[in-house]
Write an enzyme that holds these catalytic residues in place. Structure first.
Site, PDB file in Angstrom:
ATOM      1  N   LEU A   9       0.859  -1.181   0.000  1.00 41.09           N
ATOM      2  CA  LEU A   9       0.000   0.000   0.000  1.00 41.09           C
ATOM      3  C   LEU A   9       0.895   1.232   0.000  1.00 41.09           C
ATOM      4  CD1 LEU A   9      -3.185   0.678   2.073  1.00 41.09           C
ATOM      5  CD2 LEU A   9      -1.337   2.359   2.067  1.00 41.09           C
ATOM      6  N   ILE A  10       0.625   2.156  -0.926  1.00 45.87           N
ATOM      7  CA  ILE A  10       1.430   3.368  -1.062  1.00 45.87           C
ATOM      8  C   ILE A  10       0.514   4.577  -0.927  1.00 45.87           C
ATOM      9  CG2 ILE A  10       3.096   4.606  -2.492  1.00 45.87           C
ATOM     10  CD1 ILE A  10       3.574   2.024  -4.039  1.00 45.87           C
ATOM     11  N   GLY A  12      -0.144   8.838  -1.225  1.00 46.87           N
ATOM     12  CA  GLY A  12       0.320  10.003  -1.980  1.00 46.87           C
ATOM     13  C   GLY A  12       0.796   9.680  -3.380  1.00 46.87           C
ATOM     14  N   GLY A  16       4.525  12.577  -8.807  1.00 43.92           N
ATOM     15  CA  GLY A  16       5.850  12.537  -8.211  1.00 43.92           C
ATOM     16  C   GLY A  16       6.345  11.163  -7.818  1.00 43.92           C
ATOM     17  N   ILE A  17       7.046  11.109  -6.683  1.00 42.62           N
ATOM     18  CA  ILE A  17       7.676   9.872  -6.232  1.00 42.62           C
ATOM     19  C   ILE A  17       6.636   8.794  -5.976  1.00 42.62           C
ATOM     20  CG2 ILE A  17       9.067   8.812  -4.417  1.00 42.62           C
ATOM     21  CD1 ILE A  17      10.444  11.530  -4.039  1.00 42.62           C
ATOM     22  N   GLY A  18       5.494   9.162  -5.390  1.00 41.03           N
ATOM     23  CA  GLY A  18       4.467   8.163  -5.106  1.00 41.03           C
ATOM     24  C   GLY A  18       3.946   7.501  -6.350  1.00 41.03           C
ATOM     25  N   SER A 140      12.950  13.127   3.719  1.00 37.88           N
ATOM     26  CA  SER A 140      13.603  14.174   2.942  1.00 37.88           C
ATOM     27  C   SER A 140      14.982  14.387   3.539  1.00 37.88           C
ATOM     28  CB  SER A 140      12.801  15.483   3.038  1.00 37.88           C
ATOM     29  OG  SER A 140      13.539  16.586   2.546  1.00 37.88           O
ATOM     30  N   TYR A 153       8.234  22.388   7.919  1.00 37.12           N
ATOM     31  CA  TYR A 153       8.400  21.177   7.108  1.00 37.12           C
ATOM     32  C   TYR A 153       9.541  20.319   7.656  1.00 37.12           C
ATOM     33  CZ  TYR A 153       9.369  18.198   3.076  1.00 37.12           C
ATOM     34  OH  TYR A 153       9.602  17.115   2.264  1.00 37.12           O
TER      35      TYR A 153
END
Length: 281
Positions: A9-10, A12, A16-18, A140, A153
């Protein structure tokens, strides 16, 4: 030997990366549950899956809503009977500094980037224990090095890294592998979704010169070709997903490894301060 596909399960995955990780996982033979907060924004994801010739199970999941998280995880178990990996990728960018924003704004950033990760991880862990699975979180380099005008952030990403670093040995005693993946600059919609208006938000206040220096430096980095593609960054996610013994901390590029290495070797903080001070002066 079981031929049941492993299930991941992923979160986002709208871009992009997701998105890239969802396609890569499906291509590698994983049954991939690609989730996003707003399923009306799944057009790019569906197009990428079609072009790659893979099937994705696309579902709604809002990481800030515990009921939504529970429904998504329970639905996967009901439909497939197992959960072998979770990739926490959903997140929200934010640009600002303490004097110029409300503390409520900082709480919102923490809700998405930190508590959202905890919501998904908590719901998934019983099922990952059952399969000896993997809990992977995209953080990040900003989760290692604090960056100007990214206080909220970076605080959220620092919190995620600290939480997962603390959880990893505990989860390992029950067969669950925990990793964090640390991208540097990635050419994605993430930067465009900061909610920041360059001309309106750079005013004549005390931080305007520093902010303009930071914006100019950041824009140059994203325009000079040095930012990674999402697909390149997703390769590190796949390493965490498929390696026999994945490292706890995985950077997505040589630049990210060098950048993170600066902090890890900087006992008194002076090297990082010298580095990031140049971004605003």
């Amino acid at each position: 030997m079981s031929t049941t596909p492993r299930t991941v399960l992923i979160t986002g995955t709208s871009s992009g990366i997701g998105l890239a990780a969802a396609v890569a996982a499906a291509r590698a033979g994983w049954r991939t549950i690609a989730t996003l907060r707003d399923t009306t924004r799944s057009e790019a994801l569906r197009k990428a899956a079609t072009e790659a010739g893979v099937d994705l199970d696309i579902r709604r999941l809002d990481v800030t809503d515990e009921a939504s998280v529970a429904a998504a995880v329970d639905g996967v178990i009901a439909d497939y009977g197992r959960l072998d990996a979770v990739i926490n990728n959903a997140g929200a960018g934010h640009l600002g500094t303490l004097e110029n924003e409300a503390v409520a704004d900082v709480r919102t950033v923490m809700e998405v980037n930190f508590f959202g990760v905890l919501n998904v991880s908590k719901a998934a862990l019983p099922h990952l224990r059952a399969t000896g699975g993997r809990l992977i979180t995209v953080t990040s380099v900003g989760g290692v090095i604090g960056q100007p005008f990214n206080e909220a952030y970076c605080a959220a990403k620092f919190a995620v890294e600290g939480y997962m670093e603390s959880l990893a040995p505990v989860a390992r005693t029950l067969g669950v592998s925990v990793s964090v993946v640390e991208p540097g600059a990635v050419a994605t919609e993430f930067v465009n979704n900061l909610g920041f208006d360059l001309e309106a938000d750079i005013d004549e206040g005390p931080y305007s010169d520093a902010l303009r220096h930071y914006i100019d430096r950041t824009v140059e980095r994203f325009l000079d070709g040095s930012a990674q593609t999402p697909a390149a960054a997703a390769e590190a996610v796949m390493e965490a997903l498929t390696a026999d013994r994945p490292a706890f901390r995985i950077q997505t590029s040589a630049w990210a490894r060098a950048f993170v290495g600066t902090k890890l070797a900087d006992v008194d903080g002076s090297a990082v301060q010298d580095l990031t001070a140049a971004w605003v002066d």
